[in-house]
Design a protein around this motif. Structure first.
Motif, PDB file in Angstrom:
ATOM      1  N   ALA A   8      30.907  38.914  43.484  1.00  0.00           N
ATOM      2  CA  ALA A   8      31.361  37.749  42.713  1.00  0.00           C
ATOM      3  C   ALA A   8      32.527  38.166  41.831  1.00  0.00           C
ATOM      4  O   ALA A   8      33.542  37.476  41.757  1.00  0.00           O
ATOM      5  CB  ALA A   8      30.218  37.204  41.866  1.00  0.00           C
ATOM      6  N   SER A   9      32.403  39.303  41.187  1.00  0.00           N
ATOM      7  CA  SER A   9      33.455  39.730  40.278  1.00  0.00           C
ATOM      8  C   SER A   9      34.759  39.986  41.032  1.00  0.00           C
ATOM      9  O   SER A   9      35.837  39.620  40.569  1.00  0.00           O
ATOM     10  CB  SER A   9      32.970  40.963  39.506  1.00  0.00           C
ATOM     11  OG  SER A   9      33.888  41.990  39.569  1.00  0.00           O
ATOM     12  N   ARG A  10      34.654  40.583  42.218  1.00  0.00           N
ATOM     13  CA  ARG A  10      35.876  40.840  43.004  1.00  0.00           C
ATOM     14  C   ARG A  10      36.543  39.529  43.423  1.00  0.00           C
ATOM     15  O   ARG A  10      37.758  39.391  43.327  1.00  0.00           O
ATOM     16  CB  ARG A  10      35.550  41.668  44.261  1.00  0.00           C
ATOM     17  CG  ARG A  10      35.042  43.059  43.991  1.00  0.00           C
ATOM     18  CD  ARG A  10      36.019  43.923  43.248  1.00  0.00           C
ATOM     19  NE  ARG A  10      37.242  44.187  43.988  1.00  0.00           N
ATOM     20  CZ  ARG A  10      37.393  45.148  44.887  1.00  0.00           C
ATOM     21  NH1 ARG A  10      36.394  45.970  45.148  1.00  0.00           N
ATOM     22  NH2 ARG A  10      38.535  45.327  45.521  1.00  0.00           N
ATOM     23  N   THR A  11      35.741  38.570  43.868  1.00  0.00           N
ATOM     24  CA  THR A  11      36.351  37.310  44.318  1.00  0.00           C
ATOM     25  C   THR A  11      36.900  36.516  43.130  1.00  0.00           C
ATOM     26  O   THR A  11      37.700  35.613  43.309  1.00  0.00           O
ATOM     27  CB  THR A  11      35.358  36.411  45.081  1.00  0.00           C
ATOM     28  OG1 THR A  11      34.277  36.092  44.222  1.00  0.00           O
ATOM     29  CG2 THR A  11      34.840  37.078  46.326  1.00  0.00           C
ATOM     30  N   LEU A  12      36.468  36.860  41.917  1.00  0.00           N
ATOM     31  CA  LEU A  12      37.014  36.178  40.737  1.00  0.00           C
ATOM     32  C   LEU A  12      38.278  36.874  40.237  1.00  0.00           C
ATOM     33  O   LEU A  12      38.807  36.530  39.189  1.00  0.00           O
ATOM     34  CB  LEU A  12      35.966  36.132  39.623  1.00  0.00           C
ATOM     35  CG  LEU A  12      34.830  35.143  39.854  1.00  0.00           C
ATOM     36  CD1 LEU A  12      33.691  35.379  38.874  1.00  0.00           C
ATOM     37  CD2 LEU A  12      35.328  33.715  39.728  1.00  0.00           C
ATOM     38  N   GLY A  13      38.736  37.869  40.973  1.00  0.00           N
ATOM     39  CA  GLY A  13      40.032  38.453  40.648  1.00  0.00           C
ATOM     40  C   GLY A  13      39.977  39.813  39.963  1.00  0.00           C
ATOM     41  O   GLY A  13      40.995  40.315  39.515  1.00  0.00           O
ATOM     42  N   ALA A  14      38.793  40.408  39.850  1.00  0.00           N
ATOM     43  CA  ALA A  14      38.707  41.715  39.194  1.00  0.00           C
ATOM     44  C   ALA A  14      38.913  42.814  40.227  1.00  0.00           C
ATOM     45  O   ALA A  14      38.326  42.767  41.308  1.00  0.00           O
ATOM     46  CB  ALA A  14      37.346  41.875  38.523  1.00  0.00           C
ATOM     47  N   CYS A  15      39.737  43.804  39.892  1.00  0.00           N
ATOM     48  CA  CYS A  15      39.907  44.924  40.814  1.00  0.00           C
ATOM     49  C   CYS A  15      38.718  45.875  40.636  1.00  0.00           C
ATOM     50  O   CYS A  15      37.853  45.670  39.805  1.00  0.00           O
ATOM     51  CB  CYS A  15      41.238  45.632  40.569  1.00  0.00           C
ATOM     52  SG  CYS A  15      41.323  46.397  38.947  1.00  0.00           S
ATOM     53  N   TRP A  16      38.716  46.926  41.430  1.00  0.00           N
ATOM     54  CA  TRP A  16      37.561  47.824  41.450  1.00  0.00           C
ATOM     55  C   TRP A  16      37.272  48.415  40.065  1.00  0.00           C
ATOM     56  O   TRP A  16      36.139  48.426  39.603  1.00  0.00           O
ATOM     57  CB  TRP A  16      37.825  48.922  42.487  1.00  0.00           C
ATOM     58  CG  TRP A  16      36.707  49.887  42.628  1.00  0.00           C
ATOM     59  CD1 TRP A  16      35.597  49.735  43.402  1.00  0.00           C
ATOM     60  CD2 TRP A  16      36.573  51.150  41.967  1.00  0.00           C
ATOM     61  NE1 TRP A  16      34.780  50.830  43.277  1.00  0.00           N
ATOM     62  CE2 TRP A  16      35.351  51.713  42.394  1.00  0.00           C
ATOM     63  CE3 TRP A  16      37.364  51.862  41.058  1.00  0.00           C
ATOM     64  CZ2 TRP A  16      34.903  52.950  41.954  1.00  0.00           C
ATOM     65  CZ3 TRP A  16      36.911  53.093  40.605  1.00  0.00           C
ATOM     66  CH2 TRP A  16      35.699  53.631  41.063  1.00  0.00           C
ATOM     67  N   TRP A  17      38.313  48.896  39.394  1.00  0.00           N
ATOM     68  CA  TRP A  17      38.122  49.495  38.073  1.00  0.00           C
ATOM     69  C   TRP A  17      37.583  48.476  37.081  1.00  0.00           C
ATOM     70  O   TRP A  17      36.713  48.768  36.274  1.00  0.00           O
ATOM     71  CB  TRP A  17      39.460  50.020  37.534  1.00  0.00           C
ATOM     72  CG  TRP A  17      39.850  51.311  38.137  1.00  0.00           C
ATOM     73  CD1 TRP A  17      40.818  51.514  39.083  1.00  0.00           C
ATOM     74  CD2 TRP A  17      39.265  52.592  37.866  1.00  0.00           C
ATOM     75  NE1 TRP A  17      40.862  52.844  39.405  1.00  0.00           N
ATOM     76  CE2 TRP A  17      39.934  53.536  38.683  1.00  0.00           C
ATOM     77  CE3 TRP A  17      38.250  53.029  37.016  1.00  0.00           C
ATOM     78  CZ2 TRP A  17      39.614  54.886  38.670  1.00  0.00           C
ATOM     79  CZ3 TRP A  17      37.934  54.378  37.011  1.00  0.00           C
ATOM     80  CH2 TRP A  17      38.613  55.287  37.829  1.00  0.00           C
ATOM     81  N   ASP A  18      38.172  47.277  37.182  1.00  0.00           N
ATOM     82  CA  ASP A  18      37.768  46.201  36.294  1.00  0.00           C
ATOM     83  C   ASP A  18      36.278  45.888  36.486  1.00  0.00           C
ATOM     84  O   ASP A  18      35.512  45.779  35.520  1.00  0.00           O
ATOM     85  CB  ASP A  18      38.636  44.976  36.642  1.00  0.00           C
ATOM     86  CG  ASP A  18      38.552  43.903  35.589  1.00  0.00           C
ATOM     87  OD1 ASP A  18      37.680  44.002  34.721  1.00  0.00           O
ATOM     88  OD2 ASP A  18      39.358  42.959  35.651  1.00  0.00           O
ATOM     89  N   THR A  19      35.861  45.804  37.738  1.00  0.00           N
ATOM     90  CA  THR A  19      34.451  45.543  38.038  1.00  0.00           C
ATOM     91  C   THR A  19      33.569  46.664  37.502  1.00  0.00           C
ATOM     92  O   THR A  19      32.507  46.434  36.937  1.00  0.00           O
ATOM     93  CB  THR A  19      34.251  45.405  39.561  1.00  0.00           C
ATOM     94  OG1 THR A  19      35.067  44.349  40.027  1.00  0.00           O
ATOM     95  CG2 THR A  19      32.801  45.106  39.902  1.00  0.00           C
ATOM     96  N   LEU A  20      34.044  47.896  37.646  1.00  0.00           N
ATOM     97  CA  LEU A  20      33.272  49.047  37.175  1.00  0.00           C
ATOM     98  C   LEU A  20      33.005  48.942  35.671  1.00  0.00           C
ATOM     99  O   LEU A  20      31.884  49.145  35.211  1.00  0.00           O
ATOM    100  CB  LEU A  20      34.052  50.333  37.485  1.00  0.00           C
ATOM    101  CG  LEU A  20      33.344  51.645  37.167  1.00  0.00           C
ATOM    102  CD1 LEU A  20      32.182  51.845  38.128  1.00  0.00           C
ATOM    103  CD2 LEU A  20      34.303  52.819  37.255  1.00  0.00           C
ATOM    104  N   PHE A  21      34.045  48.577  34.913  1.00  0.00           N
ATOM    105  CA  PHE A  21      33.889  48.565  33.460  1.00  0.00           C
ATOM    106  C   PHE A  21      33.346  47.243  32.922  1.00  0.00           C
ATOM    107  O   PHE A  21      32.738  47.219  31.863  1.00  0.00           O
ATOM    108  CB  PHE A  21      35.215  48.918  32.779  1.00  0.00           C
ATOM    109  CG  PHE A  21      35.540  50.369  32.901  1.00  0.00           C
ATOM    110  CD1 PHE A  21      34.757  51.312  32.258  1.00  0.00           C
ATOM    111  CD2 PHE A  21      36.581  50.799  33.706  1.00  0.00           C
ATOM    112  CE1 PHE A  21      35.018  52.661  32.391  1.00  0.00           C
ATOM    113  CE2 PHE A  21      36.842  52.147  33.852  1.00  0.00           C
ATOM    114  CZ  PHE A  21      36.066  53.093  33.193  1.00  0.00           C
ATOM    115  N   SER A  22      33.583  46.131  33.643  1.00  0.00           N
ATOM    116  CA  SER A  22      33.116  44.853  33.091  1.00  0.00           C
ATOM    117  C   SER A  22      31.752  44.440  33.637  1.00  0.00           C
ATOM    118  O   SER A  22      31.084  43.601  33.057  1.00  0.00           O
ATOM    119  CB  SER A  22      34.148  43.748  33.355  1.00  0.00           C
ATOM    120  OG  SER A  22      34.265  43.511  34.734  1.00  0.00           O
ATOM    121  N   ILE A  23      31.324  45.009  34.756  1.00  0.00           N
ATOM    122  CA  ILE A  23      30.035  44.611  35.324  1.00  0.00           C
ATOM    123  C   ILE A  23      29.081  45.807  35.433  1.00  0.00           C
ATOM    124  O   ILE A  23      27.993  45.807  34.853  1.00  0.00           O
ATOM    125  CB  ILE A  23      30.209  43.983  36.732  1.00  0.00           C
ATOM    126  CG1 ILE A  23      31.230  42.848  36.706  1.00  0.00           C
ATOM    127  CG2 ILE A  23      28.859  43.487  37.264  1.00  0.00           C
ATOM    128  CD1 ILE A  23      30.830  41.640  35.925  1.00  0.00           C
TER     129      ILE A  23
END
Lengths: 352, 229
Positions: B125-140
Motif C-alpha cells: 500500500a505504501s509503495r502504491t501511494l508513492g513511497a520509495c523503498w527507503w521511505d517505506t522502511l522509515f515510515s512503515i
C-alpha cells in the motif's frame, strides 16, 4: 484512459496471460475467485513483475520486457484500494489520508482534499485511530487515501467484498460521487456482477488466468440471465416517495411504482429481479400485485429455456423480464407488442 | 557509596559503557539483518540465519577465542588493523566487539519476531501511494517494529552487562580498562576475603538489570498506548 496490457506470468499452479486494451473510463475485471484478477492488479501496480510483455498507460510504458522498462510502483502512480483497507495501524485517520498526498509532487495535486473528505463524510473521523473504525469507515478512508495520492488510474481489488449488504450500498454512492467528481479512471476488480453493474461501463471477463472477452457490462448481465438461475437485476432510480396507506408511492419517469420500502426524498436506487416481473397480454382485472405498467416489447434475447424480454415503459423506463420460451409463443411476444408488466410491491428492493 | 571501592565504580561505569556502545552499535545492523531474514527472498537465507544465531548456541569462550584468532596479530584482520594502528585485543573496543557478537542473535531474533507480524500488504500500500523503498522502511517498517527493536535492544543491553566468556578472552581482565562487573566479581571470588565485595557488585548487577527491564517496559507500554489510540 487508454490502458494497453499484453503480459504473461507463470506460476506453479497456473499461468496468467492477459492481452487487452481498455478505453472506458470505468472498467470492470470480472471473474470467479482464483481466475487471476488480483494477480493482474499486482502486475499493473508494479507489485509483481511479469515474465514478459508490455503494460502502458496513456501511451507511457510502465513495463516493457523488450525495452527493459520496469517502473517501480511509486513511479507508476497507479493507486490501489485493497480488499482489506490496509490502513497503517500506527497512523491516525488524518495521517493515513495524507500519506500519499504528501508524497505527490505539488504540481500533480489536483484533488481538493477538503472536498473529498466532505464527499466521503470523513470530517468527524480525522483525529481517530484506525483501530476504532468500522468496516465501512475503513474502506472510505482507504479510498480517500488512494484518491488523495492523485493517481492516474485507480485499481480496486474487491473493495466491497467482506462488507455487509447494507454497508456496501452505503459506500457505492460515495464511490460514484468520487469518481464522477474527480474524474479518475477506474479498474474495478470483483466477482460480483451487481457491484460491477453499479460502478462500471465495460467489463473484461477473466477465466483461468486469461481475458476471455471484453463487453459492455449490461451485455454481461444479459448473458447471465440466460446462463445462470439468478436472473437479471433491473436497477431503478425512484424518486420522492409519498405514503399511500401502508405502502410508498415513488415517481419513476412518467410512471409511479408502489413499494413496501420507505426511502428518502430525491433519488433512491431500487433493485427488481427479472423473475419478479410477470407479463400479461391484456389488463388483468383483479390482481394482488400493486404495480401494473403498460409497456411495449423492444427486444427478446436468449435461446435456452430462459428468455429475456426488454420492455420500454412510458417516460423511457426500461425493464427486463424473464420468461420461458413457451410463454413467448403463447403470448406471441415479439418486438412492438404491447404488454402489461405486473410487479408486486414487495419485489422492489431498495439498495440505497 | 562506601560499600563500593573506586575500582568497583570503574567496573560499573565500564560495564554501562560497553553495554551502551555494543547495543547502539549493533542496533542498525540487527535491524538490517532482521529485515533481510524477513522480507528478502533469496537462496542461502537459512545459512545466513545459522551464522547469525551461532553465537547463541556456542559457548561464549569459543566465540571469544574465534574473535581472538580473527582480530589477532596473525589473524585475518591482523595485518590490516596493524597498518591502521588499531588495537582490539585487550582494549575497550575488544570488550564492545565481544559483547556485540554474543548479543547480536538476541537482538535479531527479537526484531524479527516484530517484523514478521507486519502485513506485507502495508508495504505494498505504501509503495502504491508513492513511497520509495527507503521511505517505506522509515515510515512503515520502522514504526511498526519499533517495540520489537526496543525489546531487542533491552535484551542485548542486559546480555552485554553480563558478558563474561568472550570478553575475558578477547579483552582480558584489566582493571580500569576492560574489567566490567562480571569480570570484577570473578576476580573477587578468586581473592581471599573478597566475598563481601563480590556480593555488593552482585547487588549492583541485579539493580542495573531490574532498572533496564523497568525502563524498557515503560517505553514499550507508552508506544503501545500511542498505537492503540
Amino acid at each position: 484512459m487508454r490502458l494497453e496490457v499484453a503480459v504473461s506470468k507463470k506460476f506453479e499452479s497456473f499461468t496468467l496471460k492477459a492481452d487487452f486494451t481498455v478505453t472506458a473510463q470505468r472498467c470492470g475485471v470480472f471473474g470467479p475467485s482464483g481466475s487471476g484478477k488480483s494477480t493482474l492488479m499486482h502486475l499493473l501496480a508494479g507489485l509483481l513483475t511479469p515474465d514478459e510483455g508490455r503494460i502502458s498507460l496513456a501511451g507511457e510504458a510502465m513495463f516493457d520486457s523488450a525495452k527493459n522498462i520496469d517502473l517501480r510502483p511509486e513511479e507508476r502512480r497507479i493507486g490501489v484500494v485493497f480488499q482489506h483497507s490496509h490502513l497503517f495501524p500506527h497512523l491516525n485517520v488524518q495521517r493515513n489520508l495524507f500519506y500519499g498526498w504528501k508524497r505527490t509532487p505539488e504540481a500533480e495535486r489536483r484533488i481538493a482534499s477538503d472536498a473529498l473528505i466532505k464527499v466521503l463524510n470523513l470530517e468527524h473521523l480525522l483525529e481517530r485511530g484506525v483501530g476504532s473504525l468500522s468496516g465501512g469507515e475503513k474502506q472510505r478512508v482507504a479510498l480517500a487515501r488512494t484518491v488523495l495520492a492523485c493517481p492516474r488510474l485507480i485499481l480496486m481489488d474487491e473493495p466491497l467484498t467482506g462488507l455487509d449488504e447494507q454497508l456496501k450500498y452505503q459506500i457505492i454512492p460515495y464511490l460514484k460521487k468520487v469518481f464522477a467528481e474527480f474524474d479518475i479512471p477506474l479498474l474495478f476488480i470483483s466477482h460480483s456482477l451487481q457491484e460491477m453493474r453499479l460502478l462500471t461501463e465495460e467489463v473484461l471477463v477473466f477465466e483461468k488466468g486469461r481475458v476471455e472477452e471484453s463487453m459492455p457490462v449490461d451485455e454481461l448481465a444479459r448473458n447471465h440471465l440466460t446462463t445462470s438461475n439468478r436472473g437479471y437485476a433491473n436497477f431503478l432510480s425512484l424518486y420522492d416517495p409519498c405514503p399511500q396507506g401502508d405502502l410508498w408511492r415513488y415517481r419513476w419517469g412518467e410512471e409511479s411504482l408502489i413499494s413496501t420500502e420507505s426511502g428518502i426524498d430525491g433519488e433512491n436506487l431500487f433493485e427488481l429481479g427479472s423473475k419478479d416481473i410477470t407479463l400479461f397480454k391484456k389488463h388483468p382485472q383483479a390482481t394482488s400485485a400493486r404495480n401494473l405498467i403498460a409497456c411495449s416489447v423492444v427486444g427478446v434475447f436468449g435461446d435456452g429455456n430462459r428468455v429475456g424480454v426488454e420492455l420500454s415503459c412510458a417516460g423511457g423506463g426500461r425493464l427486463i423480464s424473464q420468461i420461458v420460451p413457451e410463454s413467448v409463443r403463447e403470448l406471441d411476444i415479439r418486438e412492438g407488442v404491447q404488454v402489461i408488466a405486473v410487479i408486486k410491491a414487495s419485489a422492489l428492493r431498495r439498495l440505497c | 557509596m562506601s560499600f563500593l571501592s573506586p575500582q568497583d565504580m570503574q567496573a560499573i561505569w565500564l560495564s554501562v559503557k560497553v553495554a551502551c556502545a555494543a547495543t547502539l552499535f549493533s542496533a542498525p545492523f540487527g535491524f538490517a539483518a532482521a529485515y533481510f531474514l524477513v522480507f528478502v527472498r533469496l537462496p542461502g537465507k537459512a545459512f545466513l540465519e545459522g551464522i547469525i544465531n551461532l553465537p547463541l548456541v556456542l559457548p561464549p569462550v569459543v566465540v571469544g577465542y574465534l574473535l581472538l584468532l580473527f582480530f589477532g596479530q596473525s589473524g585475518a584482520l591482523g595485518p590490516l588493523l596493524r597498518s591502521l594502528d588499531i588495537r582490539i585485543i585487550f582494549t575497550l573496543t575488544g570488550a564492545i566487539i565481544a559483547s556485540s557478537v554474543v548479543g547480536f542473535p538476541l537482538l535479531v531474533r527479537s526484531i524479527r519476531i516484530g517484523m514478521e507480524e507486519i502485513d506485507e500488504r502495508y508495504l505494498q500500500a505504501s509503495r502504491t501511494l508513492g513511497a520509495c523503498w527507503w521511505d517505506t522502511l522509515f515510515s512503515i517498517i520502522l514504526p511498526l517494529s519499533i517495540r520489537a527493536l526496543l525489546a531487542g535492544m533491552t535484551l542485548m543491553f542486559a546480555r552485554s552487562l553480563g558478558e563474561f566468556g568472550a570478553t575475558i578472552i578477547l579483552a582480558g581482565n584489566i582493571p580500569g580498562v576492560t574489567q566490567t562487573i562480571p569480570l570484577a566479581i570473578y576476580e573477587y571470588t578468586n581473592t581471599p576475603g573478597g566475598d563481601r565485595m563480590a556480593m555488593s557488585l552482585c547487588l549492583v548487577s541485579i539493580a542495573l538489570s531490574l532498572l533496564v527491564l523497568l525502563v524498557s517496559e515503560s517505553v514499550t507500554r507508552s508506544y503501545k498506548r500511542r498505537t492503540a489510540r
